[in-house]
Structures are given as structure tokens and as C-alpha cells.
Design a protein around this motif. Structure first.
Motif, short mmCIF file in Angstrom:
data_model
loop_
_atom_site.label_atom_id
_atom_site.label_comp_id
_atom_site.label_asym_id
_atom_site.label_seq_id
_atom_site.Cartn_x
_atom_site.Cartn_y
_atom_site.Cartn_z
N ASN A 272 128.81 101.16 39.29
CA ASN A 272 129.51 99.98 39.81
C ASN A 272 130.79 99.65 39.05
O ASN A 272 131.57 98.81 39.48
CB ASN A 272 128.59 98.77 39.80
CG ASN A 272 128.30 98.26 38.39
OD1 ASN A 272 128.32 99.04 37.43
ND2 ASN A 272 128.04 96.97 38.26
N GLU B 190 133.09 102.09 38.22
CA GLU B 190 134.05 103.18 38.42
C GLU B 190 134.56 103.19 39.85
O GLU B 190 134.01 102.55 40.75
CB GLU B 190 133.41 104.53 38.08
CG GLU B 190 133.05 104.70 36.61
CD GLU B 190 134.27 104.80 35.72
OE1 GLU B 190 135.32 105.28 36.19
OE2 GLU B 190 134.17 104.40 34.55
N SER B 191 135.61 103.97 40.06
CA SER B 191 136.15 104.20 41.40
C SER B 191 136.46 105.70 41.51
O SER B 191 137.32 106.20 40.76
CB SER B 191 137.40 103.36 41.63
OG SER B 191 137.89 103.52 42.93
N PRO B 192 135.74 106.47 42.33
CA PRO B 192 134.81 106.02 43.37
C PRO B 192 133.51 105.45 42.80
O PRO B 192 133.07 105.83 41.71
CB PRO B 192 134.52 107.29 44.17
CG PRO B 192 134.72 108.40 43.17
CD PRO B 192 135.86 107.94 42.31
N GLU B 193 132.92 104.55 43.56
CA GLU B 193 131.69 103.90 43.14
C GLU B 193 130.47 104.77 43.39
O GLU B 193 129.50 104.73 42.64
CB GLU B 193 131.56 102.58 43.90
CG GLU B 193 130.49 101.64 43.40
CD GLU B 193 130.55 100.32 44.13
OE1 GLU B 193 130.79 99.29 43.47
OE2 GLU B 193 130.36 100.31 45.36
N GLU C 299 133.09 110.95 48.43
CA GLU C 299 133.37 109.90 47.45
C GLU C 299 133.62 108.58 48.20
O GLU C 299 134.48 108.51 49.09
CB GLU C 299 134.59 110.25 46.61
CG GLU C 299 134.36 111.49 45.74
CD GLU C 299 135.62 111.93 45.03
OE1 GLU C 299 135.60 112.01 43.80
OE2 GLU C 299 136.62 112.21 45.74
N TYR D 150 134.57 104.50 47.89
CA TYR D 150 135.31 103.60 47.01
C TYR D 150 134.93 102.14 47.28
O TYR D 150 134.43 101.81 48.38
CB TYR D 150 136.81 103.81 47.21
CG TYR D 150 137.29 105.16 46.72
CD1 TYR D 150 137.79 105.31 45.45
CD2 TYR D 150 137.18 106.28 47.54
CE1 TYR D 150 138.22 106.56 44.99
CE2 TYR D 150 137.59 107.53 47.09
CZ TYR D 150 138.11 107.66 45.82
OH TYR D 150 138.51 108.89 45.37
N PRO D 151 135.16 101.25 46.30
CA PRO D 151 134.77 99.84 46.47
C PRO D 151 135.44 99.15 47.65
O PRO D 151 134.90 98.17 48.17
CB PRO D 151 135.21 99.20 45.14
CG PRO D 151 135.24 100.32 44.15
CD PRO D 151 135.66 101.52 44.94
N ASN D 152 136.59 99.62 48.11
CA ASN D 152 137.28 98.98 49.23
C ASN D 152 136.80 99.52 50.59
O ASN D 152 137.50 99.38 51.61
CB ASN D 152 138.79 99.17 49.10
CG ASN D 152 139.19 100.65 49.09
OD1 ASN D 152 138.34 101.53 49.24
ND2 ASN D 152 140.47 100.91 48.91
N ASN E 101 136.54 106.08 52.07
CA ASN E 101 135.81 107.22 51.55
C ASN E 101 136.61 108.49 51.81
O ASN E 101 137.49 108.53 52.68
CB ASN E 101 134.41 107.31 52.16
CG ASN E 101 134.46 107.44 53.67
OD1 ASN E 101 134.76 108.50 54.20
ND2 ASN E 101 134.17 106.34 54.37
N ALA F 150 141.33 107.15 40.48
CA ALA F 150 141.84 106.13 41.38
C ALA F 150 142.62 105.09 40.58
O ALA F 150 142.51 104.99 39.36
CB ALA F 150 140.70 105.47 42.14
N SER G 128 141.63 102.93 37.26
CA SER G 128 140.49 103.63 36.66
C SER G 128 141.00 104.51 35.53
O SER G 128 142.16 104.95 35.52
CB SER G 128 139.75 104.48 37.69
OG SER G 128 139.13 103.67 38.66
#
Length: 324
Positions: free
Chosen positions: A193, A195-198, A230, A232-234, A237, A306, A309
Motif C-alpha cells: 500500500n 508503493e506505486s504500482p500498489e 501492474e 496503480y492507486p489511481n 493499470n 512511477a 516513488s
């Protein structure tokens, strides 16, 4: 002194009470050596009372902590036992309790072996936070099939609240085509939680090579083609094809100290040319045959992270480990 004359192919036991027994090793399981003699049939000898062992026959041998059988002979030199494999490698058997199984017949393909280890650690990298991690591996294998499950977890808490959570689990399937080469199928799921990607998911297949798997260490390497997802939080993918290179290495340094390193490298195919590296390096100081102190370094690297990060992330932990 107990001495029986047998043909040249006889195996020999030197016991701690200075008795000598000659006959033939049938098998060893649960610390009991089944030994056939001409004077008393098959006798069971507790391995604790065997000072040295010498065999004329090749035996199928599995050591504790290993999940493969190997053909070996035993030799006695100066009251010590040495193991010789069919490639000419010689290793001193400094502790006979490390023997898990001996067989004088080839193991049944359907005979499944279970082994693994579990580590519990406390992280030392992030100041006043309370940090806790676990990692481990489970192996389920017969003579030609090997199933390997690895996992890692990491938690950090500050002021009674959970800050970071990381979970990782992977599964590898190996199908041996000879003593060294194997077919590989692999899968991975990872969530972090912070990192990005999550979230990262990977799966694919390829080939691997087991260079050696001896009591004092092991080395294997494999290469596979994977599909890599992968998230991502937003809520965006990405999906790419990637080459996966895996290496697993272990080496005994001294009687009670061993070095272990596992790493996986993903190389994205296509225009982005991204490298993703995940390594685990540890030193194990044995307390007993199954329990050890563990010092572990986990290191991750992304050459094109990303936005917001970091390229690299690492944690250093110390704790206890248990193997079976």
C-alpha cells in the motif's frame, strides 16, 4: 567387538562403543538405520550411536532441509564419515542427524516429500515505528515434480495505527526432465500500500537448471516468459510481457553459519525497458538442527518508478527461523 565376515560389497558401521557391524544398509528413517546382517537379520540402529559409516553400494540420500534425493556413497576416514556423489564431489558429514532419509532402492515417483522454513523478524530501518515481518517457503516434491510456495509479509505501526502493509506470495512448479534441467511454471501476487504500482501480478513459464543440491549448499537458476500486470492507486493499470530471471543460492560457511540469497528480475519487453528487481539475502546462525537466528536484508529496485516513488526500497530485519 562384533564382527561379521561378508562379501566385498558389505557396508560397515563403526559405533560409539567401538563395536563394528558389517552388513547392508536397507534404509534410514526417523533417525533409525535399518541394517541387514548375516547373524541377526535386519537390526535397527539409532543414528546417534553411529560414529562412522562406510558403504560399497550407492544409496539414495536426502538431507534435512533439502527436497531432493541424490545418489551417494559413504566413506570413513580417520573416524569421520564423508559423502561421495557420482560426480566425484566429496563432503564431510559433520553431523549425522542432518540425514533425513536413506534408501537402497530408487525412490518411488509417487513418494511425496514435505520440507520448508519459516522466519519471523523485526525491522530496524524506520525509526520509532513498530515493525514486524514474516517470510517462508514450503516445498512439496516427488522424484520428478517440485512445488515451491514462497511468501513474505510486512507490517509497520505507529501510534497504534497500521501504516504500511506488504504481502507477497509466489508459486513455482518444476518438472525435472533429467538430473539438472526442469520445466518451469510460475506465478506471483504482490500488494504494497506504500508503493506505486500498489499491486503486481505475474505468471508464465520457461526452463530452469539445478547446478547442484548438496548438503553444504545449492544453486539453481531459471528463465521464463511472463505476462506482468501492474495496478496503480489511481485505478489505472498496465500489462506487459516480461522476461523473468530467478536465482536461488545457499552455501554453508561454517559448521553453524549459512548464507542464502534469492532474487527475481523482471525485464519488461517493449518500449519502456523497465527493470524490476526483488532480492532477499540472509545469514542463518544455527541454534539446533531446526532452529536458527536469522539476519535478513530485503531489497527492491525499479529503474523507472512511477511519479513520487523511489527507485529502491530496503529493510533489514533480525529474528528467528525454523525449518523442517
Amino acid at each position: 567387538m562384533l564382527l561379521a565376515a561378508l562379501p566385498v560389497s558389505a557396508d560397515t558401521l563403526w559405533l560409539t562403543n567401538n563395536d563394528i557391524i558389517r552388513g547392508q544398509v536397507k534404509e534410514m528413517t526417523d533417525g533409525e538405520l535399518h541394517f541387514t546382517t548375516p547373524w541377526g537379520g535386519t537390526v535397527e540402529v539409532d543414528l546417534r550411536y553411529v560414529r562412522a559409516l562406510e558403504t560399497e553400494q550407492l544409496l539414495w540420500v536426502r538431507m534435512k532441509g533439502q527436497n531432493t534425493f541424490r545418489l551417494m556413497k559413504f566413506d570413513q576416514k580417520g573416524g569421520k564419515t564423508w559423502m561421495l556423489d557420482n560426480q566425484g564431489n566429496e563432503t564431510e558429514l559433520d553431523d549425522k542427524q542432518k540425514l533425513a532419509r536413506l534408501l537402497n532402492n530408487e525412490p518411488d515417483e509417487e513418494q511425496w516429500l514435505f520440507s520448508g522454513h519459516f522466519n519471523v523478524g523485526f525491522d530496524t530501518e524506520r525509526g520509532d515505528e513498530d515493525e514486524f515481518s514474516t517470510s517462508g517457503q514450503v516445498n512439496v516434491q516427488d522424484r520428478v515434480n517440485r512445488n515451491i510456495i514462497n511468501w513474505k509479509t510486512y507490517y509497520s505501526r505507529e501510534d497504534g495505527r497500521t501504516n504500511d502493509r506488504e504481502f507477497k506470495i509466489s508459486y513455482d512448479y518444476n518438472r525435472f526432465v533429467d538430473e539438472h534441467w526442469y520445466l518451469l511454471g510460475n506465478s506471483l501476487w504482490q500488494y504494497d500500500n506504500s508503493e506505486s504500482p500498489e499491486e503486481t501480478v505475474a505468471g508464465g513459464g520457461g526452463m530452469g537448471y539445478q547446478f547442484w543440491d548438496r548438503p553444504d549448499g545449492a544453486l539453481k537458476m531459471d528463465l521464463a516468459l511472463n505476462s506482468l500486470w501492474e495496478n496503480y492507486p489511481n485505478d489505472s493499470n498496465e500489462q506487459h510481457m516480461a522476461l523473468r530471471w530467478g536465482v536461488n543460492y545457499s552455501q554453508k560457511l561454517w559448521d553453524n553459519l549459512s548464507f542464502h540469497q534469492d532474487w527475481v528480475l523482471f525485464r519488461r519487453l517493449g518500449g519502456k525497458k523497465q527493470w524490476l528487481l526483488d532480492t532477499t539475502t540472509s545469514l542463518r546462525l544455527s541454534i539446533t538442527d531446526n532452529l536458527w537466528f536469522n539476519l535478513q536484508l530485503d531489497f527492491d529496485y525499479d529503474n523507472k518508478p512511477a511519479e513520487d516513488s523511489y527507485r529502491s526500497d530496503h529493510s533489514f530485519s533480525f529474528g528467528l527461523g525454523y525449518g523442517w
